[in-house]
Write an enzyme that holds these catalytic residues in place. Structure first.
Site, mmCIF file in Angstrom:
data_model
loop_
_atom_site.group_PDB
_atom_site.id
_atom_site.type_symbol
_atom_site.label_atom_id
_atom_site.label_comp_id
_atom_site.label_asym_id
_atom_site.label_seq_id
_atom_site.Cartn_x
_atom_site.Cartn_y
_atom_site.Cartn_z
ATOM 1 N N GLN A 77 0.814 -1.214 0.000
ATOM 2 C CA GLN A 77 0.000 0.000 0.000
ATOM 3 C C GLN A 77 0.849 1.266 0.000
ATOM 4 O O GLN A 77 0.318 2.366 0.004
ATOM 5 C CB GLN A 77 -0.916 0.002 1.232
ATOM 6 C CG GLN A 77 -1.893 -1.151 1.276
ATOM 7 C CD GLN A 77 -2.587 -1.283 2.627
ATOM 8 O OE1 GLN A 77 -2.359 -0.495 3.549
ATOM 9 N NE2 GLN A 77 -3.432 -2.288 2.753
ATOM 10 N N HIS A 118 -0.847 0.054 5.856
ATOM 11 C CA HIS A 118 -1.378 0.974 6.873
ATOM 12 C C HIS A 118 -0.482 2.188 7.112
ATOM 13 O O HIS A 118 -0.054 2.483 8.228
ATOM 14 C CB HIS A 118 -1.614 0.235 8.198
ATOM 15 C CG HIS A 118 -2.670 -0.830 8.125
ATOM 16 N ND1 HIS A 118 -3.269 -1.367 9.234
ATOM 17 C CD2 HIS A 118 -3.246 -1.462 7.066
ATOM 18 C CE1 HIS A 118 -4.151 -2.283 8.868
ATOM 19 N NE2 HIS A 118 -4.149 -2.351 7.536
ATOM 20 N N GLU A 158 -14.978 3.819 10.275
ATOM 21 C CA GLU A 158 -15.590 4.851 11.110
ATOM 22 C C GLU A 158 -15.132 6.244 10.746
ATOM 23 O O GLU A 158 -14.056 6.443 10.192
ATOM 24 C CB GLU A 158 -15.293 4.572 12.589
ATOM 25 C CG GLU A 158 -13.817 4.618 12.955
ATOM 26 C CD GLU A 158 -13.558 4.175 14.392
ATOM 27 O OE1 GLU A 158 -14.044 3.085 14.775
ATOM 28 O OE2 GLU A 158 -12.883 4.919 15.124
ATOM 29 N N TYR A 176 -9.137 7.300 20.511
ATOM 30 C CA TYR A 176 -10.223 6.819 19.658
ATOM 31 C C TYR A 176 -10.295 5.301 19.560
ATOM 32 O O TYR A 176 -10.976 4.760 18.690
ATOM 33 C CB TYR A 176 -10.155 7.526 18.298
ATOM 34 C CG TYR A 176 -10.577 8.966 18.496
ATOM 35 C CD1 TYR A 176 -11.908 9.345 18.404
ATOM 36 C CD2 TYR A 176 -9.659 9.918 18.926
ATOM 37 C CE1 TYR A 176 -12.310 10.627 18.689
ATOM 38 C CE2 TYR A 176 -10.054 11.215 19.214
ATOM 39 C CZ TYR A 176 -11.384 11.559 19.093
ATOM 40 O OH TYR A 176 -11.796 12.830 19.406
ATOM 41 N N TYR A 200 -9.623 -10.329 9.832
ATOM 42 C CA TYR A 200 -9.979 -10.857 8.519
ATOM 43 C C TYR A 200 -10.129 -12.374 8.560
ATOM 44 O O TYR A 200 -10.829 -12.966 7.739
ATOM 45 C CB TYR A 200 -8.927 -10.447 7.485
ATOM 46 C CG TYR A 200 -8.880 -8.951 7.269
ATOM 47 C CD1 TYR A 200 -9.936 -8.283 6.670
ATOM 48 C CD2 TYR A 200 -7.781 -8.211 7.687
ATOM 49 C CE1 TYR A 200 -9.905 -6.906 6.491
ATOM 50 C CE2 TYR A 200 -7.740 -6.835 7.509
ATOM 51 C CZ TYR A 200 -8.805 -6.195 6.909
ATOM 52 O OH TYR A 200 -8.765 -4.828 6.736
#
Length: 393
Positions: free
Chosen positions: A100, A169, A262, A272, A283
């Protein structure tokens, strides 16, 4: 010969690898328009360009000078209606283009007309070899040359430390507020416990000065063992952030694991929840090992949550005059469900959700509202598209 989608994508990839596509890209693309139904009328969608390699973000230059577009393999491009897509702009730092990772967000500061600074976030590997891991998110800026062909004197102002990512990430989005601060929304590199560790920069939002300095009123400036740049913590993988034009507050969204994407309105010093509080599971189908429930004392609940993850990416508030039915909406891209999400807002409260552009079947990576009041979308594909979306009169 007419090429199918996969064959065309393979050809484009070969041309990019050989460095032959830039010259061909000088010819402006003819906008191809299509129409689709929506709750507020007929959508008109024009393909302004096709052939971007996994585009990640866009930013509008002032005075109709076009837009800057990042491609994840490490290219920054200029697109204009008159000239189409430019060759790669020189001066971009080397990126960690694995998984990513790669070249991620692009943002212009409020003083761009004077400073001509262009800010980039990107995945960066080891100091000796930025293309090799482990990696983390970095942020820097360079000065855009007058001919818009180069970023000059690029300076790194922030590095996510320690570097822990093998290719996932990274986050990340860049947002300037109205008070001279830069927010950077970061992922936790798939190292879950680090999101709760204030000595590390994984799973955090950081608040910086434009030169990378730390504001004196950041919430952890005086806490021993905490990184002073941190604004909020307990985040997973944040791929959308925008400043609410009506409240002036920062909004972000993040991927849950399997379930639990979210939206948050991050406040200074607040936790949070991730991975202690989550609406998702692994997963594999097993629970998150550290999770204690959907709501955990001492953590903030999400402002809005999707129990089934759409794979959110990109975020833009709609405050333009052009399309009245979209006023007070929030647009969000979807990577997994492959559509454009429109949330209707009453103040901060989400009152309705609409899914749009399902027909195009593409992973939507970024969404921005242009100065002309149209919504602009990037599709995350090897043969990625730049789309212009509006409502027919």
């Amino acid at each position: 010969m007419i090429l199918g989608h996969k064959a065309r994508a393979a050809l484009i990839g070969a041309l990019l690898a050989a460095g032959l596509l830039a010259a061909a890209a000088q010819e402006p693309a003819q906008a191809q328009a299509a129409t689709y139904a929506s709750e507020e009328g007929t959508l008109e969608v024009a393909t302004l360009y096709q052939g971007l390699e996994n585009p990640w973000a866009l930013a509008f230059l002032p005075e109709g000078q076009g837009m800057l577009i990042t491609e994840r393999p490490g290219r920054l491009r200029l697109w204009t209606q008159e000239n189409g897509l430019s060759p790669a702009i020189e001066g971009v730092p080397r990126v960690f283009a694995q998984g990513q990772g790669g070249l991620l967000d692009v943002a212009l500061p409020p003083d761009f007309a004077r400073s001509r600074r262009v800010y980039l976030s990107y995945a960066e590997g080891s100091p000796r070899n930025p293309g090799e891991g482990p990696a983390g998110t970095a942020v820097g800026y360079g000065t855009l040359s007058k001919d818009m062909r180069r970023l000059e004197d690029f300076k790194v102002i922030f590095r996510q430390e320690p570097k822990l990512s093998s290719g996932v990430h990274f986050g990340s989005r860049l947002v300037f507020d109205g008070g001279g601060h830069l927010f950077v929304a970061l992922g936790e590199n798939n190292q879950r416990p680090t999101a709760q560790d204030l000595s590390k920069l994984q799973g955090k939002i950081v608040r910086l000065l434009p030169d990378g300095g730390v504001p004196k009123d950041n919430p952890f400036v005086d806490r021993e063992g905490a990184v002073p740049a941190i604004w909020s913590y307990g985040h997973r993988n944040q791929q959308g952030a925008a400043l609410n034009p009506w409240s002036g507050k920062l909004w972000t969204h993040e991927h849950g694991p399997r379930g639990g994407d979210e939206i948050n309105i991050p406040q200074a010093g607040k936790n949070y929840g991730w991975p202690l509080a989550t609406h998702g599971i692994n997963y594999s189908g097993l629970p998150i090992p550290e999770a204690k429930g959907e709501a955990v004392e001492g953590t903030e609940p999400p402002h809005y949550v999707w129990e089934k993850s759409p794979g959110v990416s990109g975020m833009a508030f709609y405050d333009a005059q052009r399309f009245a039915p979209w006023r007070h909406s929030l647009f969000i891209g979807s990577l997994v469900d492959r559509n454009l999400i429109r949330l209707e807002l009453d103040g901060d409260r989400v009152t309705h959700e609409e899914r749009m552009l399902k027909e195009i079947g593409a992973r939507i990576r970024d969404v921005r509202v242009g100065p002309d009041g149209y919504v602009y979308v990037l599709t995350d594909e090897r043969d990625g598209r730049l789309l212009k979306v509006g409502l027919q009169p």
